[in-house]
Design a protein around this motif. Sequence first.
Motif, PDB file in Angstrom:
ATOM      1  N   PRO A 170     -83.244 -53.000  14.904  1.00  0.00           N
ATOM      2  CA  PRO A 170     -83.680 -52.462  16.195  1.00  0.00           C
ATOM      3  C   PRO A 170     -82.849 -51.229  16.565  1.00  0.00           C
ATOM      4  CG  PRO A 170     -83.417 -54.848  16.326  1.00  0.00           C
ATOM      5  CD  PRO A 170     -82.839 -54.409  15.005  1.00  0.00           C
ATOM      6  N   ARG A 171     -83.481 -50.248  17.183  1.00  0.00           N
ATOM      7  CA  ARG A 171     -82.789 -48.992  17.509  1.00  0.00           C
ATOM      8  C   ARG A 171     -81.488 -49.235  18.265  1.00  0.00           C
ATOM      9  NH1 ARG A 171     -83.202 -43.511  18.124  1.00  0.00           N
ATOM     10  NH2 ARG A 171     -85.179 -43.436  17.067  1.00  0.00           N
ATOM     11  N   ASP A 172     -81.498 -50.114  19.267  1.00  0.00           N
ATOM     12  CA  ASP A 172     -80.287 -50.315  20.061  1.00  0.00           C
ATOM     13  C   ASP A 172     -79.181 -50.989  19.256  1.00  0.00           C
ATOM     14  OD1 ASP A 172     -81.279 -49.069  22.363  1.00  0.00           O
ATOM     15  OD2 ASP A 172     -82.234 -50.924  23.062  1.00  0.00           O
ATOM     16  N   HIS A 173     -79.527 -51.825  18.285  1.00  0.00           N
ATOM     17  CA  HIS A 173     -78.516 -52.433  17.423  1.00  0.00           C
ATOM     18  C   HIS A 173     -77.899 -51.361  16.518  1.00  0.00           C
ATOM     19  CE1 HIS A 173     -80.283 -56.792  17.672  1.00  0.00           C
ATOM     20  NE2 HIS A 173     -80.647 -56.074  18.733  1.00  0.00           N
ATOM     21  N   ALA A 174     -78.763 -50.481  15.985  1.00  0.00           N
ATOM     22  CA  ALA A 174     -78.275 -49.418  15.106  1.00  0.00           C
ATOM     23  C   ALA A 174     -77.346 -48.473  15.846  1.00  0.00           C
ATOM     24  CB  ALA A 174     -79.454 -48.645  14.507  1.00  0.00           C
ATOM     25  N   SER A 175     -77.744 -48.049  17.055  1.00  0.00           N
ATOM     26  CA  SER A 175     -76.903 -47.102  17.788  1.00  0.00           C
ATOM     27  C   SER A 175     -75.565 -47.733  18.156  1.00  0.00           C
ATOM     28  CB  SER A 175     -77.625 -46.561  19.028  1.00  0.00           C
ATOM     29  OG  SER A 175     -77.868 -47.577  19.974  1.00  0.00           O
ATOM     30  N   ALA A 176     -75.556 -49.022  18.516  1.00  0.00           N
ATOM     31  CA  ALA A 176     -74.295 -49.714  18.817  1.00  0.00           C
ATOM     32  C   ALA A 176     -73.416 -49.766  17.574  1.00  0.00           C
ATOM     33  CB  ALA A 176     -74.571 -51.119  19.345  1.00  0.00           C
ATOM     34  N   GLY A 177     -73.992 -50.130  16.428  1.00  0.00           N
ATOM     35  CA  GLY A 177     -73.218 -50.204  15.196  1.00  0.00           C
ATOM     36  C   GLY A 177     -72.628 -48.862  14.803  1.00  0.00           C
ATOM     37  N   PHE A 178     -73.441 -47.809  14.845  1.00  0.00           N
ATOM     38  CA  PHE A 178     -72.955 -46.471  14.502  1.00  0.00           C
ATOM     39  C   PHE A 178     -71.833 -46.048  15.444  1.00  0.00           C
ATOM     40  CE2 PHE A 178     -76.591 -46.150  11.824  1.00  0.00           C
ATOM     41  CZ  PHE A 178     -76.378 -45.092  10.963  1.00  0.00           C
ATOM     42  N   TRP A 179     -72.045 -46.231  16.740  1.00  0.00           N
ATOM     43  CA  TRP A 179     -71.063 -45.808  17.740  1.00  0.00           C
ATOM     44  C   TRP A 179     -69.726 -46.517  17.531  1.00  0.00           C
ATOM     45  CZ3 TRP A 179     -70.854 -42.217  21.604  1.00  0.00           C
ATOM     46  CH2 TRP A 179     -69.836 -42.357  22.555  1.00  0.00           C
ATOM     47  N   ILE A 180     -69.772 -47.824  17.368  1.00  0.00           N
ATOM     48  CA  ILE A 180     -68.539 -48.611  17.244  1.00  0.00           C
ATOM     49  C   ILE A 180     -67.790 -48.258  15.965  1.00  0.00           C
ATOM     50  CG2 ILE A 180     -67.665 -50.961  16.889  1.00  0.00           C
ATOM     51  CD1 ILE A 180     -69.935 -51.805  18.935  1.00  0.00           C
ATOM     52  N   VAL A 181     -68.508 -48.111  14.853  1.00  0.00           N
ATOM     53  CA  VAL A 181     -67.852 -47.716  13.607  1.00  0.00           C
ATOM     54  C   VAL A 181     -67.165 -46.364  13.781  1.00  0.00           C
ATOM     55  CG1 VAL A 181     -68.294 -46.981  11.230  1.00  0.00           C
ATOM     56  CG2 VAL A 181     -69.298 -49.097  12.082  1.00  0.00           C
ATOM     57  N   HIS A 182     -67.842 -45.424  14.437  1.00  0.00           N
ATOM     58  CA  HIS A 182     -67.246 -44.094  14.632  1.00  0.00           C
ATOM     59  C   HIS A 182     -66.035 -44.160  15.558  1.00  0.00           C
ATOM     60  CE1 HIS A 182     -67.010 -39.782  14.596  1.00  0.00           C
ATOM     61  NE2 HIS A 182     -66.942 -39.790  15.918  1.00  0.00           N
ATOM     62  N   GLN A 183     -66.148 -44.904  16.657  1.00  0.00           N
ATOM     63  CA  GLN A 183     -65.018 -45.008  17.589  1.00  0.00           C
ATOM     64  C   GLN A 183     -63.820 -45.687  16.921  1.00  0.00           C
ATOM     65  OE1 GLN A 183     -65.090 -43.383  20.524  1.00  0.00           O
ATOM     66  NE2 GLN A 183     -67.110 -42.765  19.815  1.00  0.00           N
ATOM     67  N   ARG A 184     -64.091 -46.652  16.079  1.00  0.00           N
ATOM     68  CA  ARG A 184     -63.002 -47.310  15.346  1.00  0.00           C
ATOM     69  C   ARG A 184     -62.299 -46.311  14.438  1.00  0.00           C
ATOM     70  NH1 ARG A 184     -63.636 -51.894  10.709  1.00  0.00           N
ATOM     71  NH2 ARG A 184     -61.662 -52.961  11.008  1.00  0.00           N
ATOM     72  N   TRP A 185     -63.084 -45.470  13.761  1.00  0.00           N
ATOM     73  CA  TRP A 185     -62.512 -44.438  12.907  1.00  0.00           C
ATOM     74  C   TRP A 185     -61.683 -43.452  13.725  1.00  0.00           C
ATOM     75  CZ3 TRP A 185     -63.756 -39.124  12.860  1.00  0.00           C
ATOM     76  CH2 TRP A 185     -63.201 -38.391  11.807  1.00  0.00           C
ATOM     77  N   LEU A 186     -62.186 -43.060  14.908  1.00  0.00           N
ATOM     78  CA  LEU A 186     -61.454 -42.106  15.756  1.00  0.00           C
ATOM     79  C   LEU A 186     -60.091 -42.636  16.186  1.00  0.00           C
ATOM     80  CD1 LEU A 186     -64.144 -40.647  18.221  1.00  0.00           C
ATOM     81  CD2 LEU A 186     -62.974 -39.451  16.369  1.00  0.00           C
ATOM     82  N   ASP A 231     -58.312 -44.919  14.419  1.00  0.00           N
ATOM     83  CA  ASP A 231     -57.612 -45.479  13.267  1.00  0.00           C
ATOM     84  C   ASP A 231     -56.329 -44.682  13.006  1.00  0.00           C
ATOM     85  OD1 ASP A 231     -56.705 -46.355  10.814  1.00  0.00           O
ATOM     86  OD2 ASP A 231     -58.648 -46.243   9.824  1.00  0.00           O
ATOM     87  N   PRO A 232     -55.165 -45.305  13.153  1.00  0.00           N
ATOM     88  CA  PRO A 232     -53.919 -44.559  12.951  1.00  0.00           C
ATOM     89  C   PRO A 232     -53.693 -44.118  11.507  1.00  0.00           C
ATOM     90  CG  PRO A 232     -53.467 -46.896  13.308  1.00  0.00           C
ATOM     91  CD  PRO A 232     -54.942 -46.697  13.523  1.00  0.00           C
TER      92      PRO A 232
END
Length: 197
Positions: free
Chosen positions: A111-127, A129-130
């Motif tokens: 579902p679009r909202d699941h995909a956008s949440a997954g993409f966002w969280i993975v990117h924020q985690r990378w941002l 990441d020490p």
Amino acid sequence: MADNKMLKTAGEHWVASTLALHGWAPALTRDGIERTDILAVHVAEARTAIEVQVKTSSDGRNVDGGRGVFMLGRKGLLPSQSLHEWFVLVVLARPTPERPAPEPPAAYVVPRDHASAGFWIVHQRWLTDPSVPAGRRNTPATHGRVTADVFASYRDRWDLLSVPTPEVPVLLPEWVQAAQRDQRFGLPPGHPWHTAA
């Protein structure tokens, strides 16, 4: 550029043919509708209509051994505008001289909202990441990338397509679901899970 367009075309046509095998009557939009590559109506289930955006990746290896990397872009982070908006993330293994007949594609029906949440969280985690070297953590979420394993539980879930997307269970990995509640990560602006929390 032509190579990427061919990959996109191959993914869209493969998804359309797979939808047809599952009882959907698909129509490619040919870029005529924003955020939608395929419109489809289920011929047996109360004529349910869905909107599908296809993202295709090829890592040059095999489907299961490779990881498949996807980028949603700015529009991919926007919330759904209907109850039937989907991403189908496709990993295609390219033919090679050694393997002229590669294995079938892998498809993640999300579902679009699941995909956008997954993409966002993975990117924020990378941002945050020490271990990422200083000066490298400046890519905006619109250019973030995620591997197919984040959506592993959505693989081949064509059965979900007739369910209104707000009723689809969240199948993202537990660490992604936990991260959405972490203020460092959160969710994309306007995401419907903000109000559901």
